[in-house]
Every structure is written in C-alpha cells, then in structure tokens.
Design a protein around this motif. Sequence first.
Motif, PDB file in Angstrom:
ATOM      1  N   CYS A 175       0.854  -1.187   0.000  1.00 54.29           N
ATOM      2  CA  CYS A 175       0.000   0.000   0.000  1.00 54.29           C
ATOM      3  C   CYS A 175       0.893   1.241   0.000  1.00 54.29           C
ATOM      4  O   CYS A 175       1.783   1.356   0.836  1.00 54.29           O
ATOM      5  CB  CYS A 175      -0.898   0.001   1.236  1.00 54.29           C
ATOM      6  SG  CYS A 175      -1.714   1.596   1.501  1.00 54.29           S
ATOM      7  N   CYS A 205       0.264   3.138   3.641  1.00 57.57           N
ATOM      8  CA  CYS A 205       0.741   2.648   4.938  1.00 57.57           C
ATOM      9  C   CYS A 205       1.900   1.665   4.799  1.00 57.57           C
ATOM     10  O   CYS A 205       2.419   1.174   5.802  1.00 57.57           O
ATOM     11  CB  CYS A 205      -0.411   1.989   5.704  1.00 57.57           C
ATOM     12  SG  CYS A 205      -1.017   0.482   4.904  1.00 57.57           S
ATOM     13  N   CYS A 258      -7.354   0.098   0.574  1.00 63.15           N
ATOM     14  CA  CYS A 258      -6.417  -0.637   1.412  1.00 63.15           C
ATOM     15  C   CYS A 258      -7.174  -1.172   2.621  1.00 63.15           C
ATOM     16  O   CYS A 258      -7.818  -0.408   3.341  1.00 63.15           O
ATOM     17  CB  CYS A 258      -5.268   0.262   1.872  1.00 63.15           C
ATOM     18  SG  CYS A 258      -4.197  -0.568   3.076  1.00 63.15           S
ATOM     19  N   CYS A 281      -5.202   0.191   6.124  1.00 63.75           N
ATOM     20  CA  CYS A 281      -5.310   1.574   6.600  1.00 63.75           C
ATOM     21  C   CYS A 281      -6.585   2.270   6.131  1.00 63.75           C
ATOM     22  O   CYS A 281      -6.813   3.433   6.475  1.00 63.75           O
ATOM     23  CB  CYS A 281      -4.090   2.387   6.166  1.00 63.75           C
ATOM     24  SG  CYS A 281      -3.993   2.640   4.374  1.00 63.75           S
TER      25      CYS A 281
HETATM   26 ZN   LIG Z   1      -2.701   1.030   3.531  1.00 60.46          ZN
END
Ligand SMILES: [Zn+2]
Length: 662
Positions: A45, A48, A73, A76
């Motif tokens: 991601c 994050c 995601c 996060c």
């Molecule tokens: Zn993420």
Amino acid sequence: MNHTQQTKALPMIRRWIEQIKEHDVREVAQALGMTMKRSRSISPCPGCNAEKRGSSDSRGPIGARPDGQGWKCFVCDRAGDGVDLISYDVHSTPLRTLNRDQFDDVRKRAADLGLCTRDDIASKILPVSNTRRKREQTKPKVEDAKNYNGPFKWSDSLTDECINNLWSDDGQAVREYLLSRGFEDRTLKAWKVGALIVRDRNGKTVEQYVSIPVLDKHEKPVNMRFRSVPGKCLHCDGAGCRRCDQGEVKKTYRRAPGRPTTLFGIATLTEDHDKDVIITEGELDAMALWQLGFREHLVSGTAGAGTWADEWLDTLEPYRHFILAYDDDAAGDKGAKSVADKLGRDRCSRARLPHNDAADCLRNGVSEQTMRDVLDAAQPLLEAGLVRVDAFADELEDLVQNPGSLRGLTFGSMGLDAALGGLRPGLIVVTGDTAAGKTSFTNWVGLEQGRRGIPGMMTSFEQRPIGQVQKLLRAEMGGDFTAFTENQRRTALARLGSLPIYLLDHYGHLEFEELLRLISYAVRRRDARWVIIDHLGFLVDGAEDERRGIENAVRKLAMLAVQLEISVILICHPNNLSISQQRRVRISDLKGASAIRQDAHVGIVLERLLPGRGVEHPATAVHVDKCRSEFGLQGARVVLFYDPEACVYADTWEQTPMGSRH
Ligand SMILES: [Zn+2]
Ligand SMILES: [Zn+2]
C-alpha cells in the motif's frame, strides 16, 4: 463555501486524468512497480506500506474494484482511483489535496509511465465541460467490427499471413505490381508490406490487394490498409461485371474495420521538434520517399478517404515545420490546403514534385538528390497566390444576399451592435475602473457568442478555469448557482459544455509568444473566432520596459487579430488618474495609451451606474472612446442594464434574469 465543495459541484475533468482512468487500477499499480497478488489484490500500500492484508491473510493489502476504477487498502482504509494511486506514490496523499505544482508532478509521473500524454498545447485548451470533446472523438465502431467477417477482418496474425502471401507463389501478381512501381524488396520488408488474396467458394483467386500495416510508435501493427492491384478483373476474367470498371480492377482502398486510426509513419517521428516533418498523401508515397533515403519524420494521411483525425494533428502539433508532398492535382491541392489549415499555414510548405506523386517519382527514377532539392524548394503556403476575379463569385453573392454580413457578429444587444457595428475582427480594448465589471462584461460577451454557436477562447491569468466556469454557470443559470440542486447545476454545466467555448487552462505568468501560439492553435483547431484576454498586465509582467512591453503586446495582438480575422478582446486596467480627477476612466488613462489608440480597432470604457442616479436599476454605461469601423459610432454611449446576481447584461432591465422575475 469552501474549495472542496466548489470542485465537487463543478467537475473540471481534465483530459490527462481521463486518460489515466481509461486504465484498470491494476495496470496503474503495475506501472508503478507494485506487485499483483491473488484475488485482484495489490501490494504494497503506498499509504501505509503494508505488504500483507493480515498476519494470516497473504493477499495484498489493496483490493481492486471489479470494474477496475477504484481501490481500497484493507489495512489503513485509504481508498481512491488510479490517479490517486499515482498521487500517493508521488506525494503520499490523494489528488484532491494537492496544490498546482504537486498536481503537475502527478501528471509528469503518469506521463513517464505512459499512462497519459505529456503537457501538450492541446491539453491547455479545455472545453467548459468535457462533454463536447467526447462527442468530437472518433471511436472505432467496435460492434460493427465484431460482426464483420469479410476478408479485411483484423487478427493479430494478419500482418504475418499477408507477408507470407507476398513472398510465396500466391503473391506473385502483387509483387510484380509493387516492382513495377519501383519498390525494392528491402522497402517492402521494412514496412511489413504483404499481399491479401481473396478467393471465392471454389478456391479461385478473385481479388488481390497490397496490404500495408499501420504501425504504432513501437512499430507494432495496429491496423491494416489494403490497396487493390490493377489489372484484369478476376471475378469476370475481364468480361465486365458490377465489381469492376469494364473488366479492369477499380482502384480501391480498404482498411481493417474497428481498428485504431493511427497516424501512418508515426514510428519515424523523433523528439527533434525542429526537424521538418514530410507529409505525403498516401502510404505508398511515404514508402517511396523512405526508399529514396528519407528515413525520419515521414508521415502520411490516408489516401482515398477522409479527413485528418484530431489525434494525428495532436501528434504533429509540437513540430515546428511541415513539408506537404501532396499530389500535383486538384485533389492534392484540396488535401494540402485542408491539412495546412489545421497545422497552421505559417508552419507548412508545399513541395512541387517532378511527377504527380512520390511513388510516381520513384517509378520514373528520380534520384535522392533531386528529391532533396525539390523538398528544400518547397514554397510557403502563406502567399495568397494568384486567383481569377471570378473565384470571389460566391463571396460576392454572399454579400449581396446577406448585407448584414458586412457588419460584425451580433453582441446580443441592439445598443452595442449599433454603437460598434457588431463584434468585428480586430483588437477590442476594454477598460473601466475596478468596480466597473470588466471581467463580467467580457464573460457575458463570450457566452453570448458561444450560445450563437460562434467558437471562441477565454483566457484568464487571474483565476483558474474553475473560477471562470463559475462565472459562466452563474450567467447560464441566471443567478447564484448554489441555490440550485446538484442536478440542475450538472444540467446547466452540460449545456455550457455543449457550447463551443474553450478555456485556456493557465494561471499566472505565460510567455507572450506562447499565448500567440495558443491563440493561433485555437483558431486552427477549434475554429475560434474570438478570444478574450484577461488582462494585459499579465502579458507584460516582468518586462524590463513596461511601456515598450505594452506597445509590443498591443501591436502584435492587433496584427494577429487582422491576420486570423478574429476578435481579440483585451481587458486593460487604467491608472488612477480618473479617481484623482473625479471623472470616468478614458482610454487615454491606460499605460501605453498611444499604442492602444493607434493599434486597437475598438476602445470601450465601462462605467457602473448606480440605481437612483439617472437609472432605476443597476446598469453599466459603455463609452465608445474609439471605433475604427465605419459601421460603429465613435463617441457613442450605450446604457446596458446589469443583473449583478447573474452577471448578465441586456438592453432593458426586463431582459435580465432578475428583471424578468419581477
Ligand atoms: Zn494502507
Ligand atoms: Zn469484373
């Protein structure tokens, strides 16, 4: 109203963003170097940095929507579309939070990845909404192509099959034809030329074509052109049938249905924009020049059919100069003129070949040196050339039939039309004090032209296009657009988007020469007849000698207006002399006033009139301080009523949106 709301209410969809969105988010992720994991998941991601969805879940943290238009995601909770994915990659934040420079970074990154085009001139001129552009685009008719099962049907192996045909016994007639035209094997091989053999039910050959693949930038075949091979008609063995011309094969061009219409020869274009581009009328002509030793910057329209696609013109736009090696006949004259009008006559020269076309030159043994001399001697297309008097017959008839055409376009106000003789080609300087509403006035003038179907361009250096869109929307909806529903706003914006009004996507300083180039582009490619420039100060911003800068800008704009036969409406801010002298602004108050008085065709001063002092409703006096047209009235004063909510002007108060409601 905060900024985010404005953006949401009025989506200014940019072309490069649209281009990125044409890709599946997983394609975007792949281009960014991310890894594809099982079940449409992606890792890591960019928000994050998680690489897995969970300790016991080995899928990538990011899930792609089934339609490929969004991602999320699961670690996060960040989410977005393909453009956001790039935005996170570049600036670790979604696109909507970026400032102008960061915005450009995202575009650059996307262009580097091949997901959108670079910042080109075409992308700077935007329709008010994206609806118009869409309508103009020529999409291949995929459905028709799917149902097509004829001999010209495309397949990925078609190019190779045709090449095999050409160099086998089947291709003998096609090979002999190409040989008779002077083509050598190396040329045919370099351009992946082949033969298409059409057989009837009994296996008898009935039609033969030269197949010329259209190669993309990477020399990969994406489309195919077919040219009939002349000779005896094989359907009827020369007896004459409906397919032929008294027993002889007709000269026909075909192409594979449903395939992209790429510019022929696009792979020969280099990044050297200063080098001439040679444009031929047909594919065989381009190949002939190649064989004669011209290896770069060699493109062709499509012989036998149609006009130039917008995308082709976009591809050629960055190049400085073009040599048109078109056929030396009436059709060639017409084709050369039409492509030169789109590319800019000032950038085009016409070569006069010693034989009808380049392929004929090859057959007749014209040498490389002769051809180079001929192309070097190409004549500019700017010269008017000699025409006989009767060439003007149609134009004269027009004048007799429509005496009004001697006058300018209507402003949408009888008062203004009478005072100025209509909106005419030339430089129109608009000034007035700070509260006079110069921008509102010119916006209204532009909108009135757009509503009448007269294309034009608005430029503002003081506000992003979104600001201008809001002003136009206000006028279109007749007042404060936030008081309407989102649906009404969208409908109104779509209506605006269908008008031929283009906005220059620019903010802040722009080189003056670049502006001239953009104007001539808008005239060539968008048929603009009027241009609004808000305002002169920005054009001379940073000039060493401001007065000289103004004189230069005013003179060049006036010349351009005459040359292109367009109305250039230029807003100028006055000095403060009128305030200290307690009188209305005059054209003579402008910096560089002598140049403006000398070169501008029209000079008008706006003065706001407050209700109670001579008028009952809000109004604006238009003072015609200068008018060169014999149809206008220098010294005239016209009162227009002004609806301050809608920013609309009219001859009577009742004609304004506000006045009509009471
Ligand atoms: Zn993420
Ligand atoms: Zn026949």
